[in-house]
Enzyme design. Sequence first.
Site, PDB file in Angstrom:
ATOM      1  N   ASN A  48      -9.929  -0.062   0.344  1.00  0.00           N
ATOM      2  CA  ASN A  48      -8.657   0.115   0.092  1.00  0.00           C
ATOM      3  C   ASN A  48      -7.967  -0.609  -1.055  1.00  0.00           C
ATOM      4  O   ASN A  48      -8.071  -1.732  -1.236  1.00  0.00           O
ATOM      5  CB  ASN A  48      -7.936  -0.616   1.229  1.00  0.00           C
ATOM      6  CG  ASN A  48      -6.383  -0.607   1.355  1.00  0.00           C
ATOM      7  OD1 ASN A  48      -5.825  -0.190   0.550  1.00  0.00           O
ATOM      8  ND2 ASN A  48      -5.782  -1.106   2.456  1.00  0.00           N
TER       9      ASN A  48
ATOM     10  N   HIS B 272      -3.535   7.397   2.565  1.00  0.00           N
ATOM     11  CA  HIS B 272      -4.014   6.005   2.180  1.00  0.00           C
ATOM     12  C   HIS B 272      -5.290   5.810   2.606  1.00  0.00           C
ATOM     13  O   HIS B 272      -5.574   6.171   3.847  1.00  0.00           O
ATOM     14  CB  HIS B 272      -2.767   4.987   2.573  1.00  0.00           C
ATOM     15  CG  HIS B 272      -3.169   3.655   2.476  1.00  0.00           C
ATOM     16  ND1 HIS B 272      -3.593   3.388   1.125  1.00  0.00           N
ATOM     17  CD2 HIS B 272      -3.194   2.645   3.163  1.00  0.00           C
ATOM     18  CE1 HIS B 272      -3.867   2.077   1.020  1.00  0.00           C
ATOM     19  NE2 HIS B 272      -3.480   1.441   2.189  1.00  0.00           N
TER      20      HIS B 272
ATOM     21  N   CYS C 216       0.832  -1.191  -0.072  1.00  0.00           N
ATOM     22  CA  CYS C 216       0.171   0.050   0.119  1.00  0.00           C
ATOM     23  C   CYS C 216       0.824   1.310  -0.004  1.00  0.00           C
ATOM     24  O   CYS C 216       0.300   2.327  -0.463  1.00  0.00           O
ATOM     25  CB  CYS C 216      -1.119   0.066   1.221  1.00  0.00           C
ATOM     26  SG  CYS C 216      -2.083  -1.173   1.054  1.00  0.00           S
TER      27      CYS C 216
HETATM   28  N1  COA Z   1     -18.074  -8.231   9.948  1.00  0.00           N
HETATM   29  C1  COA Z   1     -18.534  -8.878  11.296  1.00  0.00           C
HETATM   30  N2  COA Z   1     -17.639  -9.007  12.200  1.00  0.00           N
HETATM   31  C2  COA Z   1     -16.341  -8.683  11.717  1.00  0.00           C
HETATM   32  C3  COA Z   1     -15.746  -8.572  10.563  1.00  0.00           C
HETATM   33  C4  COA Z   1     -16.800  -8.398   9.558  1.00  0.00           C
HETATM   34  N3  COA Z   1     -16.286  -8.076   8.265  1.00  0.00           N
HETATM   35  N4  COA Z   1     -14.690  -8.721  10.685  1.00  0.00           N
HETATM   36  C5  COA Z   1     -14.141  -9.194  11.745  1.00  0.00           C
HETATM   37  N5  COA Z   1     -15.185  -9.229  12.686  1.00  0.00           N
HETATM   38  C6  COA Z   1     -15.332  -9.526  14.069  1.00  0.00           C
HETATM   39  C7  COA Z   1     -13.915 -10.185  14.828  1.00  0.00           C
HETATM   40  O1  COA Z   1     -14.100 -11.519  14.276  1.00  0.00           O
HETATM   41  C8  COA Z   1     -13.899  -9.962  16.057  1.00  0.00           C
HETATM   42  O2  COA Z   1     -15.050 -10.627  16.449  1.00  0.00           O
HETATM   43  P1  COA Z   1     -14.841 -11.546  17.986  1.00  0.00           P
HETATM   44  O3  COA Z   1     -14.445 -10.309  18.836  1.00  0.00           O
HETATM   45  O4  COA Z   1     -15.925 -12.457  18.052  1.00  0.00           O
HETATM   46  O5  COA Z   1     -13.456 -12.216  17.673  1.00  0.00           O
HETATM   47  C9  COA Z   1     -14.901  -8.428  15.902  1.00  0.00           C
HETATM   48  O6  COA Z   1     -15.471  -8.401  14.775  1.00  0.00           O
HETATM   49  C10 COA Z   1     -13.786  -7.386  16.281  1.00  0.00           C
HETATM   50  O7  COA Z   1     -12.657  -7.741  15.596  1.00  0.00           O
HETATM   51  P2  COA Z   1     -11.459  -6.741  15.546  1.00  0.00           P
HETATM   52  O8  COA Z   1     -10.431  -7.239  14.769  1.00  0.00           O
HETATM   53  O9  COA Z   1     -11.057  -6.318  16.932  1.00  0.00           O
HETATM   54  O10 COA Z   1     -12.151  -5.338  15.032  1.00  0.00           O
HETATM   55  P3  COA Z   1     -11.490  -4.017  14.905  1.00  0.00           P
HETATM   56  O11 COA Z   1     -12.459  -3.094  15.294  1.00  0.00           O
HETATM   57  O12 COA Z   1     -10.080  -3.801  14.857  1.00  0.00           O
HETATM   58  O13 COA Z   1     -11.882  -3.800  13.125  1.00  0.00           O
HETATM   59  C11 COA Z   1     -10.606  -3.893  11.148  1.00  0.00           C
HETATM   60  C12 COA Z   1     -11.035  -4.774  12.378  1.00  0.00           C
HETATM   61  C13 COA Z   1      -9.863  -5.134  10.143  1.00  0.00           C
HETATM   62  C14 COA Z   1     -11.613  -3.240  10.479  1.00  0.00           C
HETATM   63  C15 COA Z   1      -9.412  -3.050  11.681  1.00  0.00           C
HETATM   64  O14 COA Z   1      -8.929  -3.868  12.534  1.00  0.00           O
HETATM   65  C16 COA Z   1      -8.728  -2.235  10.638  1.00  0.00           C
HETATM   66  O15 COA Z   1      -9.073  -1.620   9.834  1.00  0.00           O
HETATM   67  N6  COA Z   1      -7.294  -2.644  10.629  1.00  0.00           N
HETATM   68  C17 COA Z   1      -6.511  -2.111   9.537  1.00  0.00           C
HETATM   69  C18 COA Z   1      -6.633  -2.775   8.257  1.00  0.00           C
HETATM   70  C19 COA Z   1      -5.754  -2.287   7.452  1.00  0.00           C
HETATM   71  O16 COA Z   1      -5.787  -1.003   7.370  1.00  0.00           O
HETATM   72  N7  COA Z   1      -5.227  -2.839   6.435  1.00  0.00           N
HETATM   73  C20 COA Z   1      -4.604  -2.595   5.362  1.00  0.00           C
HETATM   74  C21 COA Z   1      -3.259  -1.717   5.813  1.00  0.00           C
HETATM   75  S1  COA Z   1      -2.525  -1.297   4.226  1.00  0.00           S
END
Ligand code: COA
Length: 323
Positions: A280, A250, A114
């Site tokens: 993204n 980004h 990215c």
């Molecule tokens: N729909 C519903 N529930 C989801 C889900 C979805 N699409 N994806 C994950 N969950 C669930 C998880 O399984 C977790 O459940 P659990 O508590 O029962 O295990 C719960 O939601 C919380 O997950 P968590 O990972 O703590 O959520 P979060 O608030 O951190 O959000 C992301 C998850 C991926 C959106 C977030 O971490 C994020 O954006 N991270 C950065 C990713 C990124 O930028 N990547 C590219 C970089 S270039």
Amino acid sequence: MPLRSILAGIGAYLPERILSNDELAARLDTSDAWIRERTGIRQRHIASPRESCAFMATEAARAALTSAGAVPADVDAILLATATPDQAFPATALRVQAALGVPGGFGFDLSAACAGFVYGLSVADAMIRAGQVRGVLVIGSEVYSRIMDWNDRGSCVLFGDGAGAVFLRAGEGSGSIDRGILSTHLHAQGSLGDILYVDGAVGLRDKPGTLVMNGREVFRHAVVRLSEAVDEALAANGLSRRDVDWLVPHQANLRIIEAMGKRLGLPSERVVVTVDRHANTSAASVPLALAEAVADGRIRGGDLVLMEALGGGLTWGSALVRM
Ligand code: COA
């Protein structure tokens, strides 16, 4: 007068097909509300088989040349940032060279996930300042839909396809109107390679690979590293937060974007956001966002624009540009 890299033209391409959160929720254990709340994403574009990495890159690059009033013969180099090239080789950049009818020069693909577009700007800027080239296409083009695990709700809802490109032209810098790239800063930390990666490669015959991500860890590092990158860019140029007209971040997650805007003390209308519609698009996300804000007249000549990105590697960096 020192040579500077002037951002002379910009272009974008998005696939026609739009995939909504509701469509994903129909086949995955997720919901529109969850995706919007946690990421700000409402939809993403998905490439058709015809819309390859090279095809989208060519369309974006052609638009960038047109907006610069440039012709293919003005292109000395093509730097294409992608994690999803069409082939191991030739470089997708050279497919673009052929499709555009660029008669000479050179080109290569650049792998920095990215952060690829910011990496590309940095390399191109160095070559222009060194007098090695005068016209460079820097492109980000990605088809992440082809490396998604479509059963992994934690990652597949986050990404989309698209391409963005800029045409950089060597120009004379002047003390009063210092147009062009003012600085770039690149960073990487290979020891964090396992929090966001693709578990395969073209070279592994039966395992092209899909994206694997520890979202929480990536989120944590993104906020810290990008905050440092923003501060570093300002300090290196002797500028304060008030000098920045636009943040073009980004587009990974609206919460990360808002944290960066806050760090700069910028009102939300000065932060370019496309993640809601594009999701993204990895190396394409910054040039796609820049292209949109230039096309609709928000970003104008003379504005100071700060771009930043972080991706798998980890890779991250910034580019500060006077438009
Ligand atoms: N729909 C519903 N529930 C989801 C889900 C979805 N699409 N994806 C994950 N969950 C669930 C998880 O399984 C977790 O459940 P659990 O508590 O029962 O295990 C719960 O939601 C919380 O997950 P968590 O990972 O703590 O959520 P979060 O608030 O951190 O959000 C992301 C998850 C991926 C959106 C977030 O971490 C994020 O954006 N991270 C950065 C990713 C990124 O930028 N990547 C590219 C970089 S270039």
